[in-house]
Design a protein around this motif. Structure first.
Motif, PDB file in Angstrom:
ATOM      1  N   LEU A 159      45.477   6.184 -26.563  1.00 31.31           N
ATOM      2  CA  LEU A 159      46.529   6.079 -27.574  1.00 31.31           C
ATOM      3  C   LEU A 159      47.029   7.452 -27.993  1.00 31.31           C
ATOM      4  N   LEU A 160      46.106   8.403 -28.150  1.00 34.00           N
ATOM      5  CA  LEU A 160      46.517   9.746 -28.555  1.00 34.00           C
ATOM      6  C   LEU A 160      47.299  10.444 -27.445  1.00 34.00           C
ATOM      7  N   SER A 161      46.812  10.360 -26.213  1.00 31.69           N
ATOM      8  CA  SER A 161      47.484  11.023 -25.091  1.00 31.69           C
ATOM      9  C   SER A 161      48.883  10.475 -24.872  1.00 31.69           C
ATOM     10  N   ARG A 162      49.031   9.164 -24.941  1.00 32.06           N
ATOM     11  CA  ARG A 162      50.334   8.568 -24.701  1.00 32.06           C
ATOM     12  C   ARG A 162      51.282   8.781 -25.879  1.00 32.06           C
ATOM     13  N   SER A 163      50.741   8.821 -27.089  1.00 29.05           N
ATOM     14  CA  SER A 163      51.593   9.033 -28.266  1.00 29.05           C
ATOM     15  C   SER A 163      52.191  10.429 -28.272  1.00 29.05           C
ATOM     16  N   VAL A 164      51.430  11.413 -27.836  1.00 31.79           N
ATOM     17  CA  VAL A 164      51.926  12.785 -27.815  1.00 31.79           C
ATOM     18  C   VAL A 164      53.156  12.909 -26.926  1.00 31.79           C
ATOM     19  N   ASN A 165      53.195  12.159 -25.837  1.00 31.22           N
ATOM     20  CA  ASN A 165      54.294  12.272 -24.862  1.00 31.22           C
ATOM     21  C   ASN A 165      55.318  11.147 -24.945  1.00 31.22           C
ATOM     22  N   MET A 166      55.164  10.213 -25.876  1.00 31.36           N
ATOM     23  CA  MET A 166      55.997   9.004 -25.816  1.00 31.36           C
ATOM     24  C   MET A 166      57.480   9.289 -26.049  1.00 31.36           C
ATOM     25  N   PHE A 167      57.826  10.233 -26.908  1.00 32.57           N
ATOM     26  CA  PHE A 167      59.240  10.500 -27.154  1.00 32.57           C
ATOM     27  C   PHE A 167      59.861  11.294 -26.012  1.00 32.57           C
ATOM     28  N   VAL A 168      59.106  12.213 -25.453  1.00 27.91           N
ATOM     29  CA  VAL A 168      59.600  12.997 -24.320  1.00 27.91           C
ATOM     30  C   VAL A 168      59.806  12.091 -23.100  1.00 27.91           C
ATOM     31  N   GLU A 169      58.843  11.216 -22.839  1.00 29.47           N
ATOM     32  CA  GLU A 169      58.932  10.333 -21.676  1.00 29.47           C
ATOM     33  C   GLU A 169      60.016   9.282 -21.828  1.00 29.47           C
ATOM     34  N   ASN A 170      60.332   8.902 -23.060  1.00 31.45           N
ATOM     35  CA  ASN A 170      61.340   7.867 -23.306  1.00 31.45           C
ATOM     36  C   ASN A 170      62.648   8.452 -23.847  1.00 31.45           C
ATOM     37  N   GLY A 171      62.882   9.742 -23.570  1.00 29.22           N
ATOM     38  CA  GLY A 171      64.103  10.376 -24.049  1.00 29.22           C
ATOM     39  C   GLY A 171      65.361   9.699 -23.536  1.00 29.22           C
ATOM     40  N   GLY A 172      65.382   9.350 -22.254  1.00 27.20           N
ATOM     41  CA  GLY A 172      66.546   8.670 -21.686  1.00 27.20           C
ATOM     42  C   GLY A 172      66.797   7.324 -22.331  1.00 27.20           C
ATOM     43  N   LEU A 173      65.711   6.591 -22.595  1.00 25.54           N
ATOM     44  CA  LEU A 173      65.835   5.290 -23.250  1.00 25.54           C
ATOM     45  C   LEU A 173      66.385   5.434 -24.662  1.00 25.54           C
ATOM     46  N   MET A 174      65.940   6.444 -25.375  1.00 25.32           N
ATOM     47  CA  MET A 174      66.392   6.655 -26.750  1.00 25.32           C
ATOM     48  C   MET A 174      67.868   7.015 -26.803  1.00 25.32           C
ATOM     49  N   LYS A 175      68.390   7.643 -25.749  1.00 29.63           N
ATOM     50  CA  LYS A 175      69.801   8.037 -25.731  1.00 29.63           C
ATOM     51  C   LYS A 175      70.718   6.899 -25.294  1.00 29.63           C
ATOM     52  N   LYS A 176      70.216   6.016 -24.418  1.00 33.00           N
ATOM     53  CA  LYS A 176      71.077   5.002 -23.815  1.00 33.00           C
ATOM     54  C   LYS A 176      71.074   3.677 -24.567  1.00 33.00           C
ATOM     55  N   ILE A 177      69.959   3.340 -25.222  1.00 29.91           N
ATOM     56  CA  ILE A 177      69.831   2.021 -25.846  1.00 29.91           C
ATOM     57  C   ILE A 177      69.641   2.196 -27.346  1.00 29.91           C
ATOM     58  N   MET A 178      70.364   1.391 -28.115  1.00 30.43           N
ATOM     59  CA  MET A 178      70.226   1.414 -29.561  1.00 30.43           C
ATOM     60  C   MET A 178      69.113   0.446 -29.974  1.00 30.43           C
ATOM     61  N   PHE A 179      68.052   0.984 -30.516  1.00 30.66           N
ATOM     62  CA  PHE A 179      66.952   0.181 -31.046  1.00 30.66           C
ATOM     63  C   PHE A 179      66.194   1.048 -32.047  1.00 30.66           C
ATOM     64  N   PRO A 180      65.466   0.424 -32.972  1.00 29.43           N
ATOM     65  CA  PRO A 180      64.698   1.224 -33.946  1.00 29.43           C
ATOM     66  C   PRO A 180      63.657   2.084 -33.231  1.00 29.43           C
ATOM     67  N   ARG A 181      63.702   3.377 -33.463  1.00 31.33           N
ATOM     68  CA  ARG A 181      62.785   4.283 -32.758  1.00 31.33           C
ATOM     69  C   ARG A 181      61.324   4.030 -33.109  1.00 31.33           C
ATOM     70  N   VAL A 182      61.084   3.399 -34.253  1.00 28.89           N
ATOM     71  CA  VAL A 182      59.714   3.116 -34.666  1.00 28.89           C
ATOM     72  C   VAL A 182      59.051   2.089 -33.746  1.00 28.89           C
ATOM     73  N   CYS A 183      59.851   1.426 -32.915  1.00 29.00           N
ATOM     74  CA  CYS A 183      59.282   0.462 -31.959  1.00 29.00           C
ATOM     75  C   CYS A 183      58.417   1.161 -30.909  1.00 29.00           C
ATOM     76  N   LEU A 184      58.753   2.395 -30.570  1.00 28.48           N
ATOM     77  CA  LEU A 184      58.028   3.098 -29.504  1.00 28.48           C
ATOM     78  C   LEU A 184      56.539   3.258 -29.802  1.00 28.48           C
TER      79      LEU A 184
END
Length: 261
Positions: A83-108
């Motif tokens: 959980l810690l390892s994946r949380s540290v990288n979750m925004f960087v890894e999902n950067g494309g998703l955050m730019k293309k799709i409108m959804f609450p970022r807290v879902c990640l």
């Protein structure tokens, strides 16, 4: 945030399912690797260290005591580390998703936590199956496990979300955490007993939040007794405070995060 989570609950659940499928989409054994990898690690440690440490386990005459002790500790640690390892990288890894799709970022964070929790529950089921095969029956103390999972998730997600936000702006955080996690593992009594730690260092173990979680898992799964409630309450309270602070920080930084990504 809570209203947004409720409205996008189906998106969160479907994303967890897709995450689990994508991780093993071209694997012959599929989701079995979620169980086989940690079990293989337990087997390696058990083969190497059982002769050295098995005789030093206090309060039990079970010849498989060290294997049970080790699997209990690994069950607690694997949820935290994943959980810690994946949380540290979750925004960087999902950067494309955050730019293309409108959804609450807290879902990640919830998607990452849900995926890691499913993995760990499967590992726990496999561990219980191994215990039954070697004649170690579970007791009523296992009813404490949902609380331990909750405390583990709150603490791990609180720390991981905070580091994940910082990692968007300072990418060195993810690299440093790989080293810190390795050191943290050996500062936590997963493969060794606290009784072998020198007296002068035992007091420092109390300041390690994972010490209380791991030892509680081991007490329940090996000895059949309840956890240290006082220590767990302290870790849980610390995790809640850190989770609240990280959510505030995340909410304020979210617009800038999308621009940086």
């Amino acid at each position: 945030m809570l209203l947004a989570i409720w409205r996008y609950r189906h998106f969160i659940v479907s994303s967890i399912k897709n995450d689990l499928r994508s991780r093993f989409s071209r694997s012959k054994l599929g989701a079995a690797w979620m169980i086989l990898q940690p079990l293989a690690q337990v087997a390696i440690y058990a083969l190497i260290l059982s002769r050295v440490l098995a005789t030093k386990l206090p309060g039990t005459d079970n010849r498989y005591a060290y294997v049970i002790y080790l699997m209990a500790g690994m069950t607690a640690w694997s949820l935290f580390s994943e959980l810690l390892s994946r949380s540290v990288n979750m925004f960087v890894e999902n950067g494309g998703l955050m730019k293309k799709i409108m959804f609450p970022r807290v879902c990640l964070p919830l998607i990452v936590a849900g995926s890691a929790l499913v993995n760990n529950i499967l590992l726990l089921a496999a561990a219980i199956g191994v215990f039954l095969l070697i004649g170690h029956m579970f007791t009523l103390a296992y009813l404490w496990l949902p609380l331990l999972f909750l405390v583990n998730v709150v603490f791990s997600l609180g720390l991981g979300l905070l580091l994940g936000v910082i990692n968007v702006f300072v990418r060195d955080v993810a690299q440093v955490m790989v080293v810190i996690l390795q050191l943290w593992f050996w500062l936590t009594p997963v493969v060794y007993m606290p009784t072998i730690v020198p007296e002068g260092l035992k007091a420092f173990l109390q300041f390690n939040p994972m010490y209380h979680i791991v030892v509680s898992f081991q007490n329940i799964m090996l000895y059949g007794r309840g956890p240290d409630v006082t220590g767990l309450m302290g870790v849980g309270a610390f995790g809640l405070v850190m989770l609240g602070l990280s959510l505030v920080m995340f909410r304020r930084a979210a617009p800038e995060m999308v621009d940086v990504l």
